[in-house]
Design an enzyme around this catalytic site. Sequence first.
Site, PDB file in Angstrom:
ATOM      1  CG  HIS A  42     -15.230  62.289 -11.244  1.00 45.80           C
ATOM      2  ND1 HIS A  42     -13.927  61.855 -11.267  1.00 45.80           N
ATOM      3  CD2 HIS A  42     -15.167  63.633 -11.370  1.00 45.80           C
ATOM      4  CE1 HIS A  42     -13.109  62.892 -11.412  1.00 45.80           C
ATOM      5  NE2 HIS A  42     -13.838  63.970 -11.471  1.00 45.80           N
ATOM      6  CD  GLU A  76       2.698  50.222 -23.523  1.00 43.23           C
ATOM      7  OE1 GLU A  76       1.763  50.974 -23.820  1.00 43.23           O
ATOM      8  OE2 GLU A  76       3.029  50.000 -22.336  1.00 43.23           O
ATOM      9  N   GLY A  87       3.785  52.146 -19.356  1.00 42.24           N
ATOM     10  CA  GLY A  87       4.343  52.594 -20.635  1.00 42.24           C
ATOM     11  C   GLY A  87       3.560  53.735 -21.252  1.00 42.24           C
ATOM     12  N   GLY A  88       2.759  54.410 -20.438  1.00 39.07           N
ATOM     13  CA  GLY A  88       1.912  55.482 -20.960  1.00 39.07           C
ATOM     14  C   GLY A  88       2.523  56.864 -20.767  1.00 39.07           C
ATOM     15  CG  MET A 133     -10.764  63.567   1.790  1.00 43.33           C
ATOM     16  SD  MET A 133     -12.378  64.370   1.790  1.00 43.33           S
ATOM     17  CE  MET A 133     -12.026  65.890   0.925  1.00 43.33           C
ATOM     18  N   GLY A 139       2.389  59.143 -18.263  1.00 43.70           N
ATOM     19  CA  GLY A 139       3.063  59.403 -16.993  1.00 43.70           C
ATOM     20  C   GLY A 139       4.364  58.616 -16.870  1.00 43.70           C
ATOM     21  NE  ARG A 199      -9.856  60.656 -16.298  1.00 46.77           N
ATOM     22  CZ  ARG A 199      -9.915  61.652 -15.412  1.00 46.77           C
ATOM     23  NH1 ARG A 199     -10.136  61.403 -14.139  1.00 46.77           N
ATOM     24  NH2 ARG A 199      -9.749  62.897 -15.796  1.00 46.77           N
ATOM     25  CB  CYS A 235       2.549  64.430 -18.850  1.00 44.51           C
ATOM     26  SG  CYS A 235       1.975  62.900 -18.095  1.00 44.51           S
ATOM     27  CD  GLN A 271      -6.989  56.177 -10.346  1.00 44.44           C
ATOM     28  OE1 GLN A 271      -6.241  55.792 -11.223  1.00 44.44           O
ATOM     29  NE2 GLN A 271      -8.277  56.370 -10.537  1.00 44.44           N
TER      30      GLN A 271
HETATM   31  P1  NAI Z   1      -2.115  56.261 -19.913  1.00 47.98           P
HETATM   32  O1  NAI Z   1      -3.507  56.319 -20.427  1.00 47.98           O
HETATM   33  O2  NAI Z   1      -1.050  56.894 -20.734  1.00 47.98           O
HETATM   34  O3  NAI Z   1      -1.747  54.749 -19.639  1.00 47.98           O
HETATM   35  C1  NAI Z   1      -1.659  53.928 -20.720  1.00 47.98           C
HETATM   36  C2  NAI Z   1      -0.702  52.820 -20.347  1.00 47.98           C
HETATM   37  O4  NAI Z   1      -1.336  51.937 -19.423  1.00 47.98           O
HETATM   38  C3  NAI Z   1      -0.338  51.997 -21.547  1.00 47.98           C
HETATM   39  O5  NAI Z   1       0.753  52.575 -22.218  1.00 47.98           O
HETATM   40  C4  NAI Z   1      -0.006  50.686 -20.891  1.00 47.98           C
HETATM   41  O6  NAI Z   1       1.309  50.691 -20.368  1.00 47.98           O
HETATM   42  C5  NAI Z   1      -0.988  50.617 -19.743  1.00 47.98           C
HETATM   43  N1  NAI Z   1      -2.184  49.896 -20.181  1.00 47.98           N
HETATM   44  C6  NAI Z   1      -3.172  50.356 -20.946  1.00 47.98           C
HETATM   45  N2  NAI Z   1      -4.098  49.399 -21.171  1.00 47.98           N
HETATM   46  C7  NAI Z   1      -3.681  48.317 -20.517  1.00 47.98           C
HETATM   47  C8  NAI Z   1      -4.202  47.018 -20.346  1.00 47.98           C
HETATM   48  N3  NAI Z   1      -5.350  46.630 -20.911  1.00 47.98           N
HETATM   49  N4  NAI Z   1      -3.502  46.167 -19.585  1.00 47.98           N
HETATM   50  C9  NAI Z   1      -2.358  46.542 -19.006  1.00 47.98           C
HETATM   51  N5  NAI Z   1      -1.809  47.756 -19.130  1.00 47.98           N
HETATM   52  C10 NAI Z   1      -2.466  48.629 -19.879  1.00 47.98           C
HETATM   53  O7  NAI Z   1      -2.108  56.813 -18.429  1.00 47.98           O
HETATM   54  P2  NAI Z   1      -1.414  58.142 -17.922  1.00 47.98           P
HETATM   55  O8  NAI Z   1      -1.885  59.285 -18.728  1.00 47.98           O
HETATM   56  O9  NAI Z   1       0.031  57.906 -17.762  1.00 47.98           O
HETATM   57  O10 NAI Z   1      -2.086  58.283 -16.484  1.00 47.98           O
HETATM   58  C11 NAI Z   1      -1.792  57.403 -15.410  1.00 47.98           C
HETATM   59  C12 NAI Z   1      -2.779  57.717 -14.305  1.00 47.98           C
HETATM   60  O11 NAI Z   1      -2.659  59.093 -13.940  1.00 47.98           O
HETATM   61  C13 NAI Z   1      -4.235  57.511 -14.695  1.00 47.98           C
HETATM   62  O12 NAI Z   1      -4.926  57.018 -13.585  1.00 47.98           O
HETATM   63  C14 NAI Z   1      -4.726  58.908 -15.037  1.00 47.98           C
HETATM   64  O13 NAI Z   1      -6.116  59.051 -14.823  1.00 47.98           O
HETATM   65  C15 NAI Z   1      -3.924  59.745 -14.061  1.00 47.98           C
HETATM   66  N6  NAI Z   1      -3.699  61.119 -14.496  1.00 47.98           N
HETATM   67  C16 NAI Z   1      -3.139  61.399 -15.722  1.00 47.98           C
HETATM   68  C17 NAI Z   1      -2.880  62.702 -16.098  1.00 47.98           C
HETATM   69  C18 NAI Z   1      -2.213  63.023 -17.405  1.00 47.98           C
HETATM   70  O14 NAI Z   1      -2.033  64.225 -17.697  1.00 47.98           O
HETATM   71  N7  NAI Z   1      -1.795  62.077 -18.211  1.00 47.98           N
HETATM   72  C19 NAI Z   1      -3.225  63.830 -15.226  1.00 47.98           C
HETATM   73  C20 NAI Z   1      -3.789  63.447 -13.958  1.00 47.98           C
HETATM   74  C21 NAI Z   1      -4.014  62.129 -13.625  1.00 47.98           C
END
Ligand code: NAI
Length: 399
Positions: A214, A38, A10-11, A208, A13, A326, A148, A118
């Site tokens: 990191h 969510e 629900g984040g 890789m 992506g 992270r 995003c 990952q």
């Molecule tokens: P995000 O930070 O938006 O994800 C948050 C979502 O994860 C929440 O809305 C919820 O659905 C879930 N969540 C959060 N805490 C939780 C918990 N305690 N238990 C269960 N679910 C939980 O992540 P995002 O930005 O969508 O990224 C997804 C992946 O892609 C991550 O690994 C991030 O590092 C990677 N990434 C993100 C980029 C971006 O621009 N957003 C760019 C490149 C990689």
Amino acid sequence: EKRRILVCGGGNGAHCLSALAASKDNLDVHVLTLYQDEAERWAKHVENENMKLTITKQDGTQYDIFSKPSLITKDAAKAMSGVEIVFLVVPAFAHAQYFTAIAPHLQPNTLIVGLPGQAGFELQCRHIIGDKASSCTIAASESLPFACRIVEFGRHARILGLKDSLGMSALKGKACQLSFPVVETVQGILGEYPKLELLKNYIAINLMADANVHPPMMYGRWGNWDGKPLKEEPLFYQGVDDRQADLLSRVSEELLATAKAIEQKRKDVDMSEVIHLFDWYKIHYPDQITDKSSLKMAMRTNKAYDGLVHPMVKTDEGYVPNFNYRYTSEDVPFGMVVMKGIADLAGVPTPAMDEILAWGQQKLGKEYIVGSKLIGKDIGLARAPQSFGMTSVDELFDI
Ligand code: NAI
């Protein structure tokens, strides 16, 4: 006829992928989000209106699309009904609960995609879905296809930029017969960019992952830190010093040795995608690096890294490093611990990784490694092969 896909999460992506996919005529999109309320909130927002997704294209121009998933729920059984492709679009720590939720409802010949995967994604998925893994295909991308952000939860999200290309691996179970090709189908869901490239095998991607960079960078910089706050946030890549560059290089050599040892044990496995970090930089940033004389200089002079600083927390006295960012919290258990575990199966000693992990786990208050062995009490919380009871290289490939 429409193909049904499921987006888990629900984040940022998850918002973007679900709106993007729902805008395609040939797709029907379900969303499963298990986190807090969510699902309820998101579903309410789109009850009577579409979501808006603002996309910035490669050439910098923007456009909006309006669409919505046909179902947003917390109920895995409903979410999984009729689904052919499941995307997990959440940070790695949240993967396990989605694997557990979808497992009872998985039909044979389902494609499961980690976007991104990952390190350890496939291993954890196989462990949790059990026997069903042999009738599924587990794919993973190296990163999220876009940068995003959510603008307004459930209503509006923004794709800030699309990558040019993106590597993806696919691990096919021996009894899996997908009715569609993996890369072309995922490409059709994402659109023209990023161009997906099928990688040769998932273990190479695991070795890789960004996590080979990191944790060594963090340990190299902060391993001997005197605890005094800093006036400014130090540059991350462009501030790399000899100690960090040496650690990075030693980790790279351990990973290369691991790849070679795996190829020797398994003649059918091509590990050529595992390359030294210095070579990786030269290939990926040919025009952005001004001094290619060494790994250190390549990192220090890479324009793509302008302005990137260490993860820091601001206090009254100044800046202190954030060891829960992270780069350690994800890139140790879902990164370097996985690499170390694969090296162990291959019989390759890893003194550099062992030293970095001993420091990193202490910062996280966890115990994965004891000496040079992955027998710490928290190994089950990480995603090494050893977290799932695997003891041989063959087990990595025989699914
Ligand atoms: P995000 O930070 O938006 O994800 C948050 C979502 O994860 C929440 O809305 C919820 O659905 C879930 N969540 C959060 N805490 C939780 C918990 N305690 N238990 C269960 N679910 C939980 O992540 P995002 O930005 O969508 O990224 C997804 C992946 O892609 C991550 O690994 C991030 O590092 C990677 N990434 C993100 C980029 C971006 O621009 N957003 C760019 C490149 C990689």
